[in-house]
Every structure is written in structure tokens, then in C-alpha cells.
Design a protein around this motif. Structure first.
Motif, mmCIF file in Angstrom:
data_model
loop_
_atom_site.group_PDB
_atom_site.id
_atom_site.type_symbol
_atom_site.label_atom_id
_atom_site.label_comp_id
_atom_site.label_asym_id
_atom_site.label_seq_id
_atom_site.Cartn_x
_atom_site.Cartn_y
_atom_site.Cartn_z
ATOM 1 N N LEU A 92 0.833 -1.188 0.000
ATOM 2 C CA LEU A 92 0.000 0.000 0.000
ATOM 3 C C LEU A 92 0.876 1.249 0.000
ATOM 4 C CD1 LEU A 92 -2.953 0.933 0.157
ATOM 5 C CD2 LEU A 92 -2.728 0.928 2.631
ATOM 6 N N LEU A 93 1.851 1.271 0.889
ATOM 7 C CA LEU A 93 2.785 2.393 0.982
ATOM 8 C C LEU A 93 4.189 1.823 0.974
ATOM 9 C CD1 LEU A 93 3.080 5.488 1.443
ATOM 10 C CD2 LEU A 93 3.189 4.981 3.885
ATOM 11 N N ASP A 94 5.034 2.386 0.125
ATOM 12 C CA ASP A 94 6.403 1.903 -0.031
ATOM 13 C C ASP A 94 7.345 3.099 0.030
ATOM 14 O OD1 ASP A 94 8.536 0.235 -0.502
ATOM 15 O OD2 ASP A 94 8.126 -0.030 -2.636
ATOM 16 N N VAL A 95 8.145 3.156 1.067
ATOM 17 C CA VAL A 95 9.127 4.222 1.250
ATOM 18 C C VAL A 95 10.491 3.604 0.969
ATOM 19 C CG1 VAL A 95 10.132 5.822 2.915
ATOM 20 C CG2 VAL A 95 7.670 5.373 2.965
ATOM 21 N N LYS B 148 21.685 16.078 8.447
ATOM 22 C CA LYS B 148 20.945 14.879 8.045
ATOM 23 C C LYS B 148 20.055 14.437 9.197
ATOM 24 C CE LYS B 148 24.423 13.596 4.811
ATOM 25 N NZ LYS B 148 25.595 12.940 4.454
ATOM 26 N N VAL B 149 18.766 14.360 8.915
ATOM 27 C CA VAL B 149 17.806 13.998 9.953
ATOM 28 C C VAL B 149 17.332 12.556 9.775
ATOM 29 C CG1 VAL B 149 15.632 14.647 11.064
ATOM 30 C CG2 VAL B 149 17.100 16.416 10.094
ATOM 31 N N ILE B 150 17.044 12.173 8.546
ATOM 32 C CA ILE B 150 16.684 10.789 8.220
ATOM 33 C C ILE B 150 17.610 10.356 7.099
ATOM 34 C CG2 ILE B 150 14.898 9.272 7.267
ATOM 35 C CD1 ILE B 150 12.791 11.062 8.543
ATOM 36 N N THR B 151 18.212 9.185 7.251
ATOM 37 C CA THR B 151 19.162 8.705 6.258
ATOM 38 C C THR B 151 18.794 7.303 5.793
ATOM 39 O OG1 THR B 151 20.907 9.997 7.317
ATOM 40 C CG2 THR B 151 21.609 8.297 5.780
ATOM 41 N N ASP B 152 18.516 7.178 4.495
ATOM 42 C CA ASP B 152 18.335 5.878 3.842
ATOM 43 C C ASP B 152 17.283 4.996 4.525
ATOM 44 O OD1 ASP B 152 18.968 4.221 1.704
ATOM 45 O OD2 ASP B 152 20.431 3.092 2.862
ATOM 46 N N LEU B 153 16.108 5.560 4.779
ATOM 47 C CA LEU B 153 15.019 4.826 5.432
ATOM 48 C C LEU B 153 14.185 4.084 4.391
ATOM 49 C CD1 LEU B 153 13.244 4.305 8.011
ATOM 50 C CD2 LEU B 153 11.884 6.241 7.236
ATOM 51 N N THR B 154 13.972 2.811 4.623
ATOM 52 C CA THR B 154 13.126 1.997 3.757
ATOM 53 C C THR B 154 12.113 1.258 4.618
ATOM 54 O OG1 THR B 154 14.869 1.710 2.101
ATOM 55 C CG2 THR B 154 13.101 0.071 2.120
ATOM 56 N N LEU B 155 10.846 1.348 4.224
ATOM 57 C CA LEU B 155 9.792 0.597 4.891
ATOM 58 C C LEU B 155 8.646 0.418 3.914
ATOM 59 C CD1 LEU B 155 7.164 2.546 5.842
ATOM 60 C CD2 LEU B 155 8.891 3.408 7.373
ATOM 61 N N ASP B 156 7.849 -0.600 4.154
ATOM 62 C CA ASP B 156 6.648 -0.771 3.341
ATOM 63 C C ASP B 156 5.520 -1.274 4.216
ATOM 64 O OD1 ASP B 156 6.513 -3.826 3.073
ATOM 65 O OD2 ASP B 156 8.503 -3.417 2.245
ATOM 66 N N ILE B 157 4.331 -0.917 3.804
ATOM 67 C CA ILE B 157 3.124 -1.316 4.523
ATOM 68 C C ILE B 157 2.185 -1.953 3.517
ATOM 69 C CG2 ILE B 157 1.194 -0.539 5.951
ATOM 70 C CD1 ILE B 157 2.886 1.971 6.584
ATOM 71 N N SER B 158 1.740 -3.148 3.812
ATOM 72 C CA SER B 158 0.777 -3.837 2.954
ATOM 73 C C SER B 158 -0.633 -3.518 3.418
ATOM 74 C CB SER B 158 1.008 -5.342 3.001
ATOM 75 O OG SER B 158 2.288 -5.661 2.505
ATOM 76 N N GLU B 159 -1.576 -3.712 2.520
ATOM 77 C CA GLU B 159 -2.974 -3.473 2.861
ATOM 78 C C GLU B 159 -3.367 -4.332 4.060
ATOM 79 O OE1 GLU B 159 -7.039 -3.183 0.294
ATOM 80 O OE2 GLU B 159 -5.114 -2.994 -0.719
ATOM 81 N N GLY B 160 -4.026 -3.724 5.051
ATOM 82 C CA GLY B 160 -4.457 -4.426 6.248
ATOM 83 C C GLY B 160 -3.409 -4.504 7.340
ATOM 84 N N GLU B 161 -2.191 -4.088 7.044
ATOM 85 C CA GLU B 161 -1.099 -4.145 8.011
ATOM 86 C C GLU B 161 -1.082 -2.872 8.861
ATOM 87 O OE1 GLU B 161 3.665 -5.195 7.885
ATOM 88 O OE2 GLU B 161 2.733 -4.380 6.101
ATOM 89 N N ILE B 162 -0.645 -3.002 10.087
ATOM 90 C CA ILE B 162 -0.502 -1.858 10.987
ATOM 91 C C ILE B 162 0.981 -1.692 11.281
ATOM 92 C CG2 ILE B 162 -0.988 -0.963 13.293
ATOM 93 C CD1 ILE B 162 -3.606 -2.588 13.203
ATOM 94 N N LEU B 163 1.459 -0.451 11.180
ATOM 95 C CA LEU B 163 2.862 -0.152 11.434
ATOM 96 C C LEU B 163 2.951 0.935 12.489
ATOM 97 C CD1 LEU B 163 5.937 -0.325 10.480
ATOM 98 C CD2 LEU B 163 5.370 1.696 9.142
ATOM 99 N N ALA B 164 3.790 0.740 13.481
ATOM 100 C CA ALA B 164 4.056 1.766 14.490
ATOM 101 C C ALA B 164 5.476 2.270 14.275
ATOM 102 C CB ALA B 164 3.909 1.187 15.892
#
Length: 111
Positions: free
Chosen positions: A4-7, A27-43
Motif C-alpha cells: 500500500l505504501l512503499d518508502v 541529516k535527519v533521516i538517512t536511507d530509510l526503507t519501509l513498506d506497509i501492505s494493505e491491512g497491516e498496521i505499522l508503528a
């Protein structure tokens, strides 16, 4: 399951002036990768000042003008442009702040 969301490899930095006209890249955020699938909850957890809100602002397209954003942010497989972010903001994706002190009544986020 579709993402659903892909960073992908997102980095956010700011030019900071030190001692007059001397500049450094903060530099505040460096090389961040995350993904969220439909129905998934991410904290997203972290200490104050670690970049949690900055990440949300990047996804929503409401970073300050002096921010440098690198990397890709995709929603339903499509890389988001600034216009796309404005269209999905508040409709498909919303931010629920932890505190109302976070809200700035004078901040303009869209026309």
C-alpha cells in the motif's frame, strides 16, 4: 499482497548555517526503507526529535521549503508527486497527531 505504501531509501536533510555564512548539511533521516501492505498496521517509534513527524510530513508532502528529500515514496505502486500527495492527503492517508499541541492553526497545507 500488494504494498500500500512503499518508502524507498528516503533521506531528509536541511542546510544549517553555523557561524555566519558557513553551511553544513544536517541529516535527519538517512536511507530509510519501509513498506506497509494493505491491512497491516505499522508503528513508528523513536525518541523526541528522531524524525517520526518528519517522515509523516514527507509522505504528506508538507515538508518545509528548506528540506531536501531524496528517495521514493510510492502509494499503491505509483511514485507520488507533490500533486499526488496533496490529492491523497486527508482522503486516503491521514495523520492523527499524538497531541493537539502539534497542530499549527496558521499552517497552510493546501489551497
Amino acid at each position: 499482497m500488494e504494498k500500500l505504501l512503499d518508502v524507498e531509501n528516503v533521506s531528509i536533510s536541511f542546510i544549517q548555517y553555523t557561524q555566519g555564512l558557513n553551511q553544513r548539511d544536517l541529516k535527519v533521516i538517512t536511507d530509510l526503507t519501509l513498506d506497509i501492505s494493505e491491512g497491516e498496521i505499522l508503528a513508528v517509534l523513536g525518541s523526541s526529535g528522531s524524525g517520526k513527524s518528519l517522515l509523516a510530513h514527507a509522505i504528506f508532502g508538507i515538508l518545509p521549503e528548506n528540506a531536501n528529500l531524496n528517495g521514493k515514496i510510492k502509494y499503491k505502486g505509483k511514485e507520488l508527486t507533490q500533486k499526488d500527495k496533496e490529492e491523497i492527503r486527508g482522503k486516503d492517508i491521514a495523520l492523527i497527531p499524538q497531541s493537539v499541541n502539534f497542530l499549527d492553526p496558521l499552517m497552510k497545507i493546501s489551497d
